[in-house]
Design an enzyme around this catalytic site. Sequence first.
Site, PDB file in Angstrom:
ATOM      1  N   ARG A  47     -51.455   6.578 -36.997  1.00 18.10           N
ATOM      2  CA  ARG A  47     -51.062   7.666 -35.297  1.00 18.10           C
ATOM      3  C   ARG A  47     -50.472   5.775 -34.880  1.00 18.10           C
ATOM      4  O   ARG A  47     -50.154   5.338 -34.810  1.00 18.10           O
ATOM      5  CB  ARG A  47     -52.995   7.859 -34.442  1.00 18.10           C
ATOM      6  CG  ARG A  47     -54.116   6.741 -34.789  1.00 18.10           C
ATOM      7  CD  ARG A  47     -53.907   5.619 -34.446  1.00 18.10           C
ATOM      8  NE  ARG A  47     -53.449   5.244 -32.737  1.00 18.10           N
ATOM      9  CZ  ARG A  47     -52.650   4.307 -32.128  1.00 18.10           C
ATOM     10  NH1 ARG A  47     -52.310   2.945 -32.766  1.00 18.10           N
ATOM     11  NH2 ARG A  47     -52.351   4.015 -30.804  1.00 18.10           N
ATOM     12  N   GLY A  48     -49.528   7.041 -33.731  1.00 22.61           N
ATOM     13  CA  GLY A  48     -48.232   6.135 -32.952  1.00 22.61           C
ATOM     14  C   GLY A  48     -47.595   6.944 -33.714  1.00 22.61           C
ATOM     15  O   GLY A  48     -47.020   6.478 -35.094  1.00 22.61           O
ATOM     16  N   ALA A  49     -46.370   7.328 -32.823  1.00 23.16           N
ATOM     17  CA  ALA A  49     -45.643   7.760 -33.613  1.00 23.16           C
ATOM     18  C   ALA A  49     -44.762   7.316 -33.941  1.00 23.16           C
ATOM     19  O   ALA A  49     -44.318   7.774 -34.868  1.00 23.16           O
ATOM     20  CB  ALA A  49     -44.944   8.075 -31.542  1.00 23.16           C
ATOM     21  N   ARG A  90     -48.471  17.691 -36.283  1.00 30.47           N
ATOM     22  CA  ARG A  90     -48.688  16.184 -35.343  1.00 30.47           C
ATOM     23  C   ARG A  90     -47.403  17.253 -34.475  1.00 30.47           C
ATOM     24  O   ARG A  90     -46.445  16.604 -34.591  1.00 30.47           O
ATOM     25  CB  ARG A  90     -49.252  14.856 -35.249  1.00 30.47           C
ATOM     26  CG  ARG A  90     -49.843  15.001 -35.309  1.00 30.47           C
ATOM     27  CD  ARG A  90     -50.581  13.048 -35.176  1.00 30.47           C
ATOM     28  NE  ARG A  90     -51.273  13.642 -33.313  1.00 30.47           N
ATOM     29  CZ  ARG A  90     -51.583  12.151 -32.893  1.00 30.47           C
ATOM     30  NH1 ARG A  90     -51.959  11.331 -33.289  1.00 30.47           N
ATOM     31  NH2 ARG A  90     -52.789  12.390 -32.175  1.00 30.47           N
ATOM     32  N   GLN A 197     -58.770   4.029 -28.334  1.00 33.13           N
ATOM     33  CA  GLN A 197     -57.420   3.511 -29.285  1.00 33.13           C
ATOM     34  C   GLN A 197     -57.770   1.948 -28.222  1.00 33.13           C
ATOM     35  O   GLN A 197     -57.271   0.984 -28.947  1.00 33.13           O
ATOM     36  CB  GLN A 197     -56.013   4.060 -29.099  1.00 33.13           C
ATOM     37  CG  GLN A 197     -56.130   5.328 -29.986  1.00 33.13           C
ATOM     38  CD  GLN A 197     -56.340   6.553 -29.391  1.00 33.13           C
ATOM     39  OE1 GLN A 197     -57.057   6.369 -28.269  1.00 33.13           O
ATOM     40  NE2 GLN A 197     -55.502   8.134 -29.922  1.00 33.13           N
ATOM     41  N   ASP A 238     -44.272   8.996 -26.736  1.00 29.62           N
ATOM     42  CA  ASP A 238     -44.552   9.972 -27.782  1.00 29.62           C
ATOM     43  C   ASP A 238     -43.975  10.347 -28.254  1.00 29.62           C
ATOM     44  O   ASP A 238     -43.058  11.146 -28.939  1.00 29.62           O
ATOM     45  CB  ASP A 238     -46.189  10.908 -28.148  1.00 29.62           C
ATOM     46  CG  ASP A 238     -47.043   9.735 -28.340  1.00 29.62           C
ATOM     47  OD1 ASP A 238     -47.612   8.625 -27.793  1.00 29.62           O
ATOM     48  OD2 ASP A 238     -46.859   9.388 -29.672  1.00 29.62           O
ATOM     49  N   ASN A 248     -46.429  10.218 -23.005  1.00 26.86           N
ATOM     50  CA  ASN A 248     -47.995   9.554 -24.401  1.00 26.86           C
ATOM     51  C   ASN A 248     -49.533  10.049 -23.794  1.00 26.86           C
ATOM     52  O   ASN A 248     -49.846  11.147 -22.770  1.00 26.86           O
ATOM     53  CB  ASN A 248     -46.905   8.289 -23.212  1.00 26.86           C
ATOM     54  CG  ASN A 248     -48.316   6.684 -23.954  1.00 26.86           C
ATOM     55  OD1 ASN A 248     -47.755   6.538 -25.248  1.00 26.86           O
ATOM     56  ND2 ASN A 248     -49.074   6.146 -23.265  1.00 26.86           N
TER      57      ASN A 248
HETATM   58  O1  MRU Z   1     -53.270   9.462 -30.468  1.00 22.49           O
HETATM   59  P1  MRU Z   1     -52.152   8.537 -30.681  1.00 22.49           P
HETATM   60  O2  MRU Z   1     -53.451   7.564 -30.767  1.00 22.49           O
HETATM   61  O3  MRU Z   1     -51.181   8.580 -31.753  1.00 22.49           O
HETATM   62  O4  MRU Z   1     -51.513   8.193 -29.744  1.00 22.49           O
HETATM   63  C1  MRU Z   1     -50.402   7.746 -29.391  1.00 22.49           C
HETATM   64  C2  MRU Z   1     -49.681   6.796 -27.940  1.00 22.49           C
HETATM   65  O5  MRU Z   1     -49.885   7.779 -27.353  1.00 22.49           O
HETATM   66  C3  MRU Z   1     -48.736   5.876 -28.422  1.00 22.49           C
HETATM   67  O6  MRU Z   1     -48.973   5.230 -26.881  1.00 22.49           O
HETATM   68  C4  MRU Z   1     -47.069   6.296 -28.748  1.00 22.49           C
HETATM   69  O7  MRU Z   1     -47.184   6.743 -30.009  1.00 22.49           O
HETATM   70  C5  MRU Z   1     -46.285   5.204 -28.729  1.00 22.49           C
HETATM   71  S1  MRU Z   1     -46.896   3.898 -30.009  1.00 22.49           S
HETATM   72  C6  MRU Z   1     -45.577   3.018 -30.213  1.00 22.49           C
END
Ligand code: MRU
Length: 348
Positions: A47-49, A90, A197, A238, A248
């Site tokens: 996960r994470g963009a 996603r 997270q 994101d 985000n």
């Molecule tokens: O739902 P997630 O854990 O994928 O959400 C992640 C976030 O909101 C992060 O802050 C975002 O993706 C930036 S990651 C460098």
Amino acid sequence: MEDHIRFDSSRHVLDLLDQRLLPAREKRFLCSTTADVITAIKTMVVRGAPAIGVSAAFGCALAVREAAAENRQDWQAGLDRKLGQLAASRPTAVNLAWAVDRQRSVWESAQDADPERLYNLFVSKALEMQAEDIASCKAIGKASLELVHQGDCILTHCNAGALATAGYGTALAVVRAAWEAGLRISVIADETRPLLQGARLTCWELHKEGIPVTLACDNSCACLMSKGKVQLVVVGADRIAANGDTANKIGTMGVALLARHFSIPFYVAAPVSTIDPALKNGAGIPIEQRSASEVTSVLDRQIAPRGVPAYNFAFDVTPAEYITAIITDQGLLRPPFDRAIARLDFNR
Ligand code: MRU
């Protein structure tokens, strides 16, 4: 930490660190099909963009082999469908569709390629994206150095660290760069309900590296700011619209409003690949809604009476007016963001 996303091109396997199990267990999740990669993204093994973008880019390579195995005569139609499914796994993080689109461009410029050759081209491009992402994160860290001072405490929300990218992080690039420059800084990690997270991942990464981190429950932000415990806020993103509105993790907007109230700078750290110049403002950003069960239970334990519904918007959109600056791999962007974003190079 740069090995949480690995690709074994001889065994045709995408090998991911399973982030759902951290910090208790460090176990790998192996993807040998497109469906495995989609499951890994949907269930948040990865996960994470930027991390989901890079993983999907490798997923495209698996998709070519699969499409050819399913129908050698008309593998292109199968591949097209699988790439569409990967891109849609996603909705909020623009990096995912951006990464799949980059693979589509590779495909377009190699129209005559057979599946074996296209597989190799996709793997090379995914490896290139992985390396580029680490370089972008380091550039974000460098661009942020002027914003952080000796003794500062940085509050962050969710995990925008090495785990959320190909390595080094975005919000945590700001932390790492300051630490590596010798600044004695510290971090407050919001726990980040419902999937924790902040508690599970941000604390894990920083604690492992010896960077001082203190966990705080999400609802203590106002109190901590009022007591002078936070000098700056840095979060990831994101998707950022052309006017700077930023999606985000859910809860980010509340932190931004509080930061404004207490006159604390609020920074967004993200690579240019997270900016979606096609969207005029944040109203157009698709917000993922996840299962209510993530809210009605904590770590698989039911905490609300069965049958009670729950909201589970996974992200919120912070209006640009609450953002002090956006820290990108092409430098610091200051308001007005529409003008600063229009000057960026999106084709690097
Ligand atoms: O739902 P997630 O854990 O994928 O959400 C992640 C976030 O909101 C992060 O802050 C975002 O993706 C930036 S990651 C460098």
